[in-house]
Scaffold this active site. Structure first.
Site, short mmCIF file in Angstrom:
data_model
loop_
_atom_site.label_atom_id
_atom_site.label_comp_id
_atom_site.label_asym_id
_atom_site.label_seq_id
_atom_site.Cartn_x
_atom_site.Cartn_y
_atom_site.Cartn_z
NE ARG A 1 -2.20 1.36 10.44
CZ ARG A 1 -2.66 0.35 9.68
NH1 ARG A 1 -2.11 -0.84 9.77
NH2 ARG A 1 -3.66 0.53 8.85
CG MET B 1 -1.87 -1.24 1.17
SD MET B 1 -3.42 -1.00 2.03
CE MET B 1 -2.84 -0.79 3.69
CG LEU C 1 7.26 1.21 -0.88
CD1 LEU C 1 7.97 0.87 -2.19
CD2 LEU C 1 6.31 0.09 -0.50
CG HIS C 2 8.70 0.19 6.12
ND1 HIS C 2 8.93 -1.16 6.19
CD2 HIS C 2 7.38 0.35 6.42
CE1 HIS C 2 7.82 -1.78 6.54
NE2 HIS C 2 6.86 -0.90 6.66
CD GLN D 1 -6.02 -3.80 2.73
OE1 GLN D 1 -5.89 -4.23 1.60
NE2 GLN D 1 -5.07 -3.96 3.65
CG HIS E 1 6.97 -2.21 2.17
ND1 HIS E 1 6.93 -1.09 2.97
CD2 HIS E 1 5.73 -2.75 2.20
CE1 HIS E 1 5.70 -0.95 3.45
NE2 HIS E 1 4.96 -1.95 3.01
O1 PAF Z 1 -0.14 -5.95 3.56
C1 PAF Z 1 -0.57 -5.00 2.89
O2 PAF Z 1 0.09 -3.96 2.73
C2 PAF Z 1 -1.94 -5.11 2.25
O3 PAF Z 1 -2.83 -5.80 3.06
C3 PAF Z 1 -1.89 -5.73 0.83
C4 PAF Z 1 -1.42 -7.16 0.87
C5 PAF Z 1 -0.97 -4.90 -0.05
C6 PAF Z 1 -3.30 -5.72 0.22
O4 PAF Z 1 -3.79 -4.43 0.08
#
Ligand code: PAF
Length: 285
Positions: free
Chosen positions: A187, A30, A33-34, A61, A37
């Protein structure tokens, strides 16, 4: 590095790559990025010729009152990091591209999502499954890497791959941590310096559970109480859950621990809700 925003264009590109015999690796994110990721990208590069990263803050979600609108959107710096890490393609679709007007089909999960984060975030994992299913159909990866920090998500995605017969191999990436043990998360940046210091209570609680387990403690109630005690000492920490569940089924335990268990916790430290987990298993498991 190429940036693609259209589903059609991405599908056309991956069809050509697959036809040319290229192995496609995928990391769904999402954004914001850190290092966590980027460690997944590194793993994907080890298993694939072409690495595709999606950046999409998935509205389905997030529940009412959750942080969808305030979720950090840092596309420019995310792209620079992806580029520096040798990502080949960033998929950056709009909400309208992912959920066209009138979209009425979704994926639901009915068992694994009933405990832990799924219990406190109803509908969350249906949203995750739906978007990941769509992303798999768009990117057509041979392998996809997901982080172990989101242990419940990882298990649910593996189950979805099995149940919906996706031809993708799921690889898990170990949780990346700061020097003091705090699991890396987008977060964490919302923590004040005082909360940041207290946030180490999550890892300390899990470490303590590991120590007690190694010393022979097999009573889930006692392990849970010991973890809660550590967290409750942090003044701004508020427990959402501290749970021990079967590591495979994610269902609550009945009786003493005899099989590998997932010790998982979700704790608000100020407003950010942080999660972490560890698997407790003995040498005979
Ligand atoms: O883990 C996440 O960042 C999200 O749940 C994902 C897998 C990218 C789905 O939106």
């Amino acid at each position: 590095m190429k940036i693609i925003t259209s589903v059609d264009e991405m599908q056309t590109m991956v069809a050509a790559l697959r036809a040319a015999g290229q192995r496609i690796g995928f990391v769904a994110t999402m954004g914001n990025l850190h290092e966590g990721h980027l460690s997944l990208v590194r793993l994907a590069k080890q298993h694939a010729d072409i690495v595709i990263v999606s950046i999409f803050v998935n509205p389905t979600q997030f529940g009412p009152g959750e942080d969808y609108t305030s979720y950090p959107r840092t596309f420019e710096s995310d792209c620079s990091r992806c580029d520096a890490f040798g990502v080949d393609v960033v998929l950056y679709p709009s909400v309208e591209e992912m959920y066209p007007e009138g979209a009425s089909i979704a994926v639901t999960e009915s068992t694994l999502s009933r405990t832990l984060c799924g219990a406190s975030r109803p509908g969350h994992f249906d949203g995750v499954c739906t978007v990941v299913a769509k992303l798999f159909n768009i990117v057509q990866p041979h392998i996809a890497v997901f982080g172990e920090k989101d242990a419940q998500q990882l298990r649910i995605i593996r189950r979805m791959v099995r149940d919906l017969c996706y031809l993708v191999t799921i690889i898990s990436g170990p949780t990346q941590r700061a020097a003091d043990g705090l699991a890396l998360s987008s977060r964490n940046q919302h923590l004040t310096p005082a909360q940041r210091a207290q946030a180490t209570c999550l890892r300390r609680a899990l470490d303590h559970a590991e120590e007690l387990f190694a010393a022979g403690e097999r009573d889930p109630g006692r392990l849970q109480a010991a973890m809660c005690e550590i967290i409750e000492r942090a003044p701004e920490a508020k427990i959402d859950y501290v749970a021990l569940v079967d590591a495979e089924t994610l269902q609550p335990l009945t009786g003493l621990i005899e099989r590998p268990v997932l010790a998982a916790l979700a704790v608000w430290v100020g407003s950010p809700r942080l999660i972490d987990n560890t698997v407790l298993c003995s040498v005979d498991d």
